[in-house]
Design a protein around this motif. Structure first.
Motif, short mmCIF file in Angstrom:
data_model
loop_
_atom_site.label_atom_id
_atom_site.label_comp_id
_atom_site.label_asym_id
_atom_site.label_seq_id
_atom_site.Cartn_x
_atom_site.Cartn_y
_atom_site.Cartn_z
N UNK A 285 0.57 -0.95 0.33
CA UNK A 285 0.25 -0.30 0.23
C UNK A 285 0.89 0.80 -0.06
N UNK A 286 1.17 2.07 -1.51
CA UNK A 286 2.03 2.98 -0.84
C UNK A 286 1.66 4.17 -1.55
N UNK A 287 1.96 5.06 -1.14
CA UNK A 287 2.13 7.05 -1.04
C UNK A 287 3.80 6.94 -2.04
N UNK A 288 3.12 7.56 -3.50
CA UNK A 288 4.13 8.42 -4.13
C UNK A 288 3.59 9.97 -3.54
N UNK A 289 4.91 10.85 -2.84
CA UNK A 289 5.01 12.01 -3.08
C UNK A 289 5.07 12.97 -3.74
N UNK A 303 4.37 -3.19 -8.10
CA UNK A 303 4.86 -4.04 -6.65
C UNK A 303 3.87 -3.54 -6.13
N UNK A 304 2.60 -2.34 -6.37
CA UNK A 304 1.49 -2.27 -4.90
C UNK A 304 0.19 -2.76 -5.43
N UNK A 305 -0.44 -3.04 -4.15
CA UNK A 305 -1.96 -3.52 -4.19
C UNK A 305 -2.50 -2.12 -4.88
N UNK A 306 -1.72 -1.17 -4.19
CA UNK A 306 -2.82 0.08 -4.01
C UNK A 306 -2.05 1.53 -4.27
N UNK A 307 -2.02 2.51 -4.38
CA UNK A 307 -1.20 3.86 -4.35
C UNK A 307 -1.74 4.38 -4.55
N UNK A 308 -1.11 5.83 -3.44
CA UNK A 308 -2.15 6.96 -3.45
C UNK A 308 -1.08 7.91 -4.12
N UNK A 309 -0.92 9.35 -5.37
CA UNK A 309 -0.54 9.59 -5.47
C UNK A 309 -0.30 11.14 -5.05
N UNK A 310 0.49 11.93 -5.36
CA UNK A 310 -0.16 13.50 -4.07
C UNK A 310 1.12 14.37 -4.47
N UNK A 315 -2.24 20.66 -12.11
CA UNK A 315 -3.16 19.54 -13.92
C UNK A 315 -1.79 19.01 -13.61
N UNK A 316 -0.22 18.29 -13.46
CA UNK A 316 -0.09 17.45 -13.43
C UNK A 316 -1.13 15.57 -12.25
N UNK A 317 -1.41 16.60 -11.20
CA UNK A 317 -2.36 15.83 -10.53
C UNK A 317 -3.50 15.35 -11.68
N UNK A 318 -3.95 15.54 -12.54
CA UNK A 318 -5.01 15.08 -14.01
C UNK A 318 -3.96 14.68 -14.74
N UNK A 319 -2.90 14.58 -15.10
CA UNK A 319 -1.86 13.36 -16.08
C UNK A 319 -1.52 12.81 -15.16
N UNK A 320 -1.51 12.79 -13.98
CA UNK A 320 -1.74 11.51 -13.17
C UNK A 320 -2.62 10.14 -12.95
N UNK A 321 -3.84 11.17 -12.75
CA UNK A 321 -4.88 10.22 -12.66
C UNK A 321 -5.34 9.33 -14.51
N UNK A 327 -4.69 4.30 -7.98
CA UNK A 327 -5.65 4.14 -6.90
C UNK A 327 -6.72 5.27 -6.49
N UNK A 328 -5.46 6.02 -6.51
CA UNK A 328 -6.40 7.61 -5.80
C UNK A 328 -5.20 8.98 -5.70
N UNK A 329 -5.81 10.00 -6.89
CA UNK A 329 -4.48 10.99 -6.39
C UNK A 329 -5.07 12.34 -5.88
N UNK A 330 -4.13 12.88 -5.07
CA UNK A 330 -4.90 14.08 -4.39
C UNK A 330 -4.05 15.07 -4.91
#
Length: 448
Positions: A285-289, A303-310, A315-321, A327-330
């Motif tokens: 369960x990962x978080x990408x800072x 290697x990740x079951x879930x990954x949260x992007x921050x 505009x970066x978040x929109x591209x990440x999504x 799994x989710x981007x904040x």
């Protein structure tokens, strides 16, 4: 989220990120506010937000070829041209407005955007010609005067550049946010001008005034003042500065980083993590800072079951999504977002993100509370040799590209302080800048 710079003076690392001289959209025309299929700007912005650069370019070309000159306003053409600049195609942006100008339909805003496009092409004399015409159309426009000041500085006409920028201060006397931003930009550019003339006292006065007009410090005046030794160095770059920097860079981020700067940060972090045994157990369960457009997500997703992007940049978040790796981007500030998330995370990733943080204690404190026991923190930062007075005293310093560099001793100390064990701390080159390798640390830590 990663830094950018190359020989061009128009890269975000070398410019004020505020971009107030050429705001991409007028008050009357903003993308995404209409579902009208005839609205080319809204469609283009949606493609940019989805990370579809080629689709956005194709759409812009089709729209330009099919446009109805009677329906297309100068403001709409200027906004579409600005999107093309964002996508790294200043030549096409210039051609779009030049066709409008040939019919005498270009207003001051359009001509200002044309000047920016020509500058990016290296056509400095032509850029100044467009701005002179814009000034005839609207000689009291702060947008035009700010652009004129920048163009004249580039041409070595310092006296007239200062006069243009000071005229903005005389004209923009209102209390509304727009005019406050105009004054903040003018003061910042005057600070840059006086710095180039080796007048640090005058430069510092304008940088302070810029901060006074814009408390969020979108332009990085605090860092500039620290460089002039006019105030202590900040412990991190302002959130508004980083957000503005990368919102304007998002559409061409991947190509520039990978093709121009030979960026290999995510691959190096992935290799260091594999060597350290990060992937020996269950899926993380990962978080990408500072996830940016998702380059680290691509490297670690398997290697990740879930990954949260921050990321700070919407505009970066929109591209990440749009990348599908998360799994989710904040969209939010790193420390506050980590603190607000329930967790726990078994893996935290920060590729070229902590270079915008000098003091790492708040981030480590937040991670210590949300990374599970035996969880991992894999990150990179630019390396300081610790020789400067600032680095010796604090363990970090502002480097020549106005980002933070950390010493090895500082990284080891902060790890111990917050309950992390250093598994590996290697030196490597994540990218080049102006053809010079940037030495960095690649670090793998384990929560104990």
């Amino acid at each position: 989220m990663s830094p950018v710079s190359e020989d061009s003076t128009e890269d975000p690392a070398d410019l004020s990120p505020a971009l107030t001289v050429n705001p991409p959209f007028t008050e009357e025309i903003r993308p995404g506010e209409t579902d009208d299929p005839q609205d080319p700007l809204s469609r283009m912005e949606r493609l940019i937000a989805a990370g579809d650069r080629e689709g956005a370019l194709a759409h812009a070309r089709d729209a330009a070829a099919a446009r109805d000159a009677e329906w297309w306003s100068a403001g709409l053409v200027a906004a579409l041209a600005h999107c093309l600049i964002d996508l790294g195609e200043p030549g096409e942006a210039a051609a779009l407005i030049e066709m409008l100008a040939a019919r005498s339909h270009a207003n001051a805003r359009a001509l200002t955007v044309l000047a920016r496009a020509r500058t990016l092409e290296g056509r400095h004399a032509d850029a100044l010609e467009a701005l002179n015409e814009a000034s005839y159309l609207d000689g009291r426009s702060a947008e035009v005067l700010l652009a004129l000041g920048a163009a004249r500085m580039a041409a070595g006409d310092t006296a007239r550049a200062i006069a243009d920028l000071e005229r903005v201060l005389r004209l923009s006397t209102g209390e509304n946010e727009s005019q406050a931003n105009e004054r903040a930009e003018a003061h910042f550019r005057l600070g840059e001008t006086w710095t180039s003339l080796d007048e640090p006292a005058k430069a510092a006065r304008h940088f302070r005034a810029s901060q006074g007009e814009d408390a969020s410090d979108r332009r990085g005046a605090g860092i500039r003042l620290a460089e002039l030794e006019a105030q202590p160095a900040p412990t991190k770059a302002s959130a508004a500065y980083v957000r503005a920097l990368f919102d304007g860079y998002a559409p061409r981020y991947d190509g520039h980083m990978q093709e121009t700067l030979s960026y290999r940060g995510p691959a190096l972090l992935r290799a260091a993590a594999e060597k350290a045994g990060v992937f020996g157990g269950a899926a993380h369960d990962a978080i990408d800072l500072g996830c940016g457009t998702g380059l680290s997500g691509a490297a670690f997703r398997g290697a990740c079951g879930t990954m949260l992007g921050v990321d700070l940049s919407p505009r970066m978040c929109a591209a990440a999504e749009a990348s599908g790796f998360y799994t989710r981007v904040v969209a939010g500030e790193l420390v506050a977002t980590v603190e607000a998330e329930a967790g726990p995370f078994s893996l935290a990733i920060a590729c070229d993100t902590v270079i915008y943080l000098g003091d790492l204690a708040p981030l480590f404190a937040a991670l210590a509370a949300k990374v599970s026991r035996s969880g991992w923190f894999v990150f990179s930062t630019e390396r300081s040799d610790g020789m400067s007075e600032e680095a010796a005293a604090r363990g970090f310093e502002i480097g020549p590209t106005r980002r933070f560099r950390h010493t090895e001793r500082y990284l080891r100390d902060v790890a111990v302080q917050f309950g992390f064990e250093i598994v590996s701390l290697d030196r490597d080159v994540l990218r080049t800048e102006k053809r010079v390798p940037v030495e960095s640390f690649v670090c793998v830590m384990k929560k104990v």
